[in-house]
Enzyme design. Sequence first.
Site, PDB file in Angstrom:
ATOM      1  N   GLY A 151       0.794  -1.223   0.000  1.00 38.76           N
ATOM      2  CA  GLY A 151       0.000   0.000   0.000  1.00 38.76           C
ATOM      3  C   GLY A 151       0.821   1.264   0.000  1.00 38.76           C
ATOM      4  N   ARG A 190     -11.693  -7.954 -11.895  1.00 41.11           N
ATOM      5  CA  ARG A 190     -11.852  -6.521 -11.623  1.00 41.11           C
ATOM      6  C   ARG A 190     -13.054  -5.917 -12.352  1.00 41.11           C
ATOM      7  NH1 ARG A 190      -8.225  -2.930  -9.635  1.00 41.11           N
ATOM      8  NH2 ARG A 190      -6.390  -4.225  -9.946  1.00 41.11           N
ATOM      9  N   ASP A 222      -4.678 -11.365  -2.147  1.00 36.98           N
ATOM     10  CA  ASP A 222      -4.090 -10.023  -2.079  1.00 36.98           C
ATOM     11  C   ASP A 222      -3.947  -9.612  -0.604  1.00 36.98           C
ATOM     12  OD1 ASP A 222      -2.874  -7.850  -3.249  1.00 36.98           O
ATOM     13  OD2 ASP A 222      -4.668  -7.051  -4.202  1.00 36.98           O
TER      14      ASP A 222
HETATM   15 ZN    ZN Z   1      -1.972  -6.136  -7.478  1.00 36.83          ZN
END
Ligand code: ZN
Length: 380
Positions: free
Chosen positions: A69, A228, A276
């Site tokens: 992040g 996605r 993830d």
């Molecule tokens: Zn990624």
Amino acid sequence: MLKILKNVALYAPEYQGIKDVLICDTRIAHIADCIETPTGLGEVEVFDYSGLKAMPGFIDGHVHMLGGGGEGGPATRTPELMLTTATRAGVTTVVGCLGTDGTTRHMESLIIKARALEEEGLTTFIYTGAYEIPTPTLTGCVRDDLILMDKVIGVGEIALSDHRSAQPTHTDLAKLAAETRVGGMLGGKPGIVHFHVGGGPEGINAIFWMLDHTEIPVTQFLPTHMGRNQALLDQGLALIKKGGHIDITAGSKVPGQIMYLLNKGATLDSITISSDGQGSLPKFNEKGQLIGLKVGQMKRVYEVWRTLIQKHQVDISEALKLVTANPAKNLKLSNTKGAIKPGADADIVIMDDQLNIQELFARGRHMLSHGEPIVKGTFE
Ligand code: ZN
């Protein structure tokens, strides 16, 4: 050092019936209808799991074990993975990677974090690299990392079709894929090129371009976040039809997306689900401005898997492939991972009738009991 798991309904992932499983230290030694407790071999722990199901430990192929992040500035860097976050999710094997931030997150820290988790009981591997190209490595080049560093199984996650990518050209990507393929061959590794695919309209066109313009086989590529949007899911379907495989990040829409792919003729063998985990899940508006941020949860993979069985009536064995046999095959680990069979690592999840995780063994070590961790990480 010897353990016998008695009377389990065994999903290997294929259903084998009610069996006893003998664990010798870290491995599965024998499976039979009935295994008597041996004498003269020292202490034998016997667990009666009548009424429960045994399945291979889950393999999570995309985890930001070091944290990730930072898209909203320094305070939005996400925390590191703790051991029990993985074990509570039924996961015994984790593949770690860097992401957006290849500046304050380093390959050296990633490999030592992978080794730490391995000492704590998991099995771990890593991708070398991050979003950008040229991508950070341990030795100075991807090829050497693959040949020389045991834990490195490929390169990734390289960002494609994303405003956070390095905007690589198709040729840049082909050169990286070529280096990764040869490094994988020489190192005895899968040499996977693992792509983070963003929401841009190009999707995975770069992969299709490489298939058309180079000799690199389709099995070398593993794009993730393929659920996605609908356009990307359809591109994923096209890649599967060319013999490729795709990874989907676990989330609430994923069970429906898997059913869509199956209805369109994809086989489950071409699909994996990863979490993830510990990565940031930032939300951007159309102007590319950050409007929200969450931390990826490893347990989402298990939740998607369970929903497929309980809401979409997918067979337990079939659904298990998505999180056990398929990732093991992609990672060239089928001899030791993703299956309950003699000679494989004793990575076993025990679940009840409602598919609640009750017990977990990771390389033979009893990690969860009655749903709670009995082995914790160093700082938990
Ligand atoms: Zn990624």
